[in-house]
Enzyme design. Sequence first.
Site, short mmCIF file in Angstrom:
data_model
loop_
_atom_site.label_atom_id
_atom_site.label_comp_id
_atom_site.label_asym_id
_atom_site.label_seq_id
_atom_site.Cartn_x
_atom_site.Cartn_y
_atom_site.Cartn_z
N LEU A 171 0.85 -1.19 0.00
CA LEU A 171 0.00 0.00 0.00
C LEU A 171 0.88 1.24 0.00
CD1 LEU A 171 -2.99 0.94 0.35
CD2 LEU A 171 -2.65 0.74 2.81
N HIS A 172 0.88 1.97 -1.13
CA HIS A 172 1.74 3.16 -1.16
C HIS A 172 1.23 4.29 -2.05
CE1 HIS A 172 2.98 1.72 -5.11
NE2 HIS A 172 3.56 2.89 -5.30
N ARG A 173 0.26 4.04 -2.92
CA ARG A 173 -0.20 5.07 -3.85
C ARG A 173 -0.81 6.26 -3.11
NH1 ARG A 173 1.22 4.90 -9.39
NH2 ARG A 173 1.41 2.70 -9.98
N ARG A 210 5.82 6.34 3.35
CA ARG A 210 4.70 7.28 3.25
C ARG A 210 3.48 6.74 4.00
NH1 ARG A 210 2.73 7.38 -2.40
NH2 ARG A 210 4.35 8.91 -2.88
#
Length: 386
Positions: A227-229, A262
């Site tokens: 999960l990074h977008r 992030r």
Amino acid sequence: MRKSSLSPFLIVTIVGARPQFIKAAAVSRAIQASNEKKRKIQEILVHTGQHYDYLMDRIFFEELDLPKPHYHLGVGSGSHGKQTGVMLERIEDVLHKEKPGAVLVYGDTNSTLAGALAAAKLNIPVAHVEAGMRSYNRRMPEEINRLLTDHLSTFLFCPTDQAIQNLSKEGIKNGKGKIVKNVGDVMYDSILYYSKLAEEKSTILKDLGFFNPHSAIRIPQYYLATLHRAENTDDPKRLKSILKALHEIGREVPVVLPLHPRTKKVMKMHHLSPENDRVKLIEPVSYLNMLALERHARAILTDSGGVQKEAYWFKVPCLTLRDETEWVETVKSGWNVLVGAETGKILEGLKHIKNRKPFRSGIELFGDGKSGQKILQIILKTIGGC
């Protein structure tokens, strides 16, 4: 451009994020192989510093046996405009000094766009690897980077026929200073090269308490999530909904979630957590460890384009935590399902994994694993004088 036949043909490769390190490794191997024969090519590797902590950066160079970057620009994090602007200035200085025959950029990051802009303004041919990909969602910064880079590029190296069609719709075709080719996907080159090494060297499954990858019995005992977008991490509602789904999934089967910096920062800021100790939050993992985790997962939940493809190559079912994907072939093949960020849709998608289409062996949607060689041959034939 260096014209002397006695001088090596000079290529500047610009990378900044871990997926680009993997893609660049495939072309770097092709350059090394070419140099072992007759043609001497010099590759100058420029790292913008977009990813800069050890687990997102240096370990990848060590593990992939990439040469140490000739230039590390140390740009780091920042707003999109500021980050791209600083990269542009520093890359331009490098290009003035090196005077390459071509500049190679990869994918869709700010490093990609900055490299393409700097080269185009200096009239240096830009080669975009992974050209033509489109989500048609301009709220994504990656989509803006792709669009601009493709229109600036001389060489558009596409991974699929769909990418060729996407460019054609925008008037980008062979001719008039553009060379558009489907060369396949450089990440497939890397999967073929590194997956065996991952099986031999990675101990992450054992370290996490799952089955021994060297054992004869291999029953997947976990789900893998990434999960990074920005569309997910920068929207607390979407992020909370995804984490809730992972919490519910973890009640029955453990979930491994390597935390992107992030994502970790936003979760801490909003006090978000899956609240389930069967959701294993771990630090970012190396490429070989990631391949091992992907290969043996029961299923993968991700918002990463690269991970979607890797799931396809490993024949592992994939749920994409987005509302669209650039890699439509993986969806059409039945191996990937778009579920978005809503908890209910994610859980429902997981239930229907067993009803997916059977994997069609012998059908490869992303080339033959020789993309790096094809890219190099096209560039040299066109502007390298051979």
